[in-house]
Design an enzyme around this catalytic site. Structure first.
Site, PDB file in Angstrom:
ATOM      1  N   ASP A   1       0.834  -1.202   0.000  1.00  0.00           N
ATOM      2  CA  ASP A   1       0.000   0.000   0.000  1.00  0.00           C
ATOM      3  C   ASP A   1       0.871   1.257   0.000  1.00  0.00           C
ATOM      4  OD1 ASP A   1      -2.640   1.482   0.588  1.00  0.00           O
ATOM      5  OD2 ASP A   1      -1.390   2.045   2.290  1.00  0.00           O
TER       6      ASP A   1
ATOM      7  N   GLU B   1      -1.794  -5.452  -3.865  1.00  0.00           N
ATOM      8  CA  GLU B   1      -0.873  -4.709  -3.005  1.00  0.00           C
ATOM      9  C   GLU B   1       0.234  -5.623  -2.482  1.00  0.00           C
ATOM     10  OE1 GLU B   1      -3.466  -1.060  -1.093  1.00  0.00           O
ATOM     11  OE2 GLU B   1      -3.511  -2.996  -0.073  1.00  0.00           O
TER      12      GLU B   1
END
Length: 229
Positions: free
Chosen positions: A52, A124
């Protein structure tokens, strides 16, 4: 792919041009917590945390360098769109990531391979795995290659728009409007899964699955945009 050998992800390895068959990081990136609860090992949640931040920095740097004329507020809105669950899941589907996920039996049977949040988390985690294995420049290249279709939207729109609105505008420009149709609703009331198809007249454009009709419509629009953009 629940319980199956890692060798079966060879097509993904070849597609990415990254990792080896026995890559621990790649396996972890694909391992949902429902799988590790049953089989043991590490899930992709820690990698997701790192990915992220890596994604946000790459996108932030790109926006800052390529759009010096845009104010901070506009850049923030674009970054939010580009790193959103919606965008991550859309690009994960484009990679075909769902078929390679390691899921628990129940999660697999309930449609986890198509679930937006699971796909976004895996994307991610994959970004983090690439970063840890190959470093900053390689993960940056990967992200910008994968995000190119979404970044290209910035040349067309001053601010990001959701897939349904985008599809509506594309079809209206051709004198038409999208039509959404409920295909099926499955599961108990507290855990309902909707499948919705979108049409242009009688022509099928795409299909989406979601925990709400709105989410399923957005996913159907995303699918339709793959061929229309």
């Amino acid at each position: 792919m629940n319980g199956e050998s890692l060798a079966e992800i060879n097509p993904l390895i070849q597609q990415l041009g990254l990792f080896q068959e026995n890559s621990r990081l790649l396996k972890q990136a694909l391992a949902h917590r429902s799988y590790t609860h049953e089989a043991g090992g590490d899930s992709n949640e820690r990698l997701e945390f790192l990915g992220d931040s890596v994604l946000s920095l790459v996108i932030s740097e790109y926006l800052f360098m390529h759009y010096p004329q845009k104010p901070e507020g506009d850049l923030s809105k674009w970054r939010a769109y580009l790193v959103s669950t919606e965008s991550l899941a859309r690009l994960a589907r484009k990679l075909g990531l769902g078929r390679y996920l390691l899921l628990g039996v129940g999660e697999d049977k309930s449609g986890g391979r198509e679930r937006r949040s699971i796909l976004a988390d895996a994307m991610e985690a994959l970004i983090a795995a690439i970063y840890l294995e190959y470093g900053w420049e390689r993960v940056k290249t990967f992200i910008l290659e994968q995000w190119e279709p979404l970044l290209a939207l910035m040349e067309k729109y001053p601010l990001p728009i959701d897939p349904k609105t985008h599809l509506q505008e594309l079809l209206q420009a051709k004198g038409s409007v999208p039509r959404y149709k409920l295909v099926r609703a499955e599961g108990p009331d507290h855990n309902r899964l909707y499948t919705i198809a979108v049409y242009n007249g009688n022509s099928f454009l795409g299909q989406g699955v979601g925990r709400s009709k709105k989410e399923a419509e957005q996913e159907a629009a995303e699918e339709a945009l793959k061929d229309l953009e």
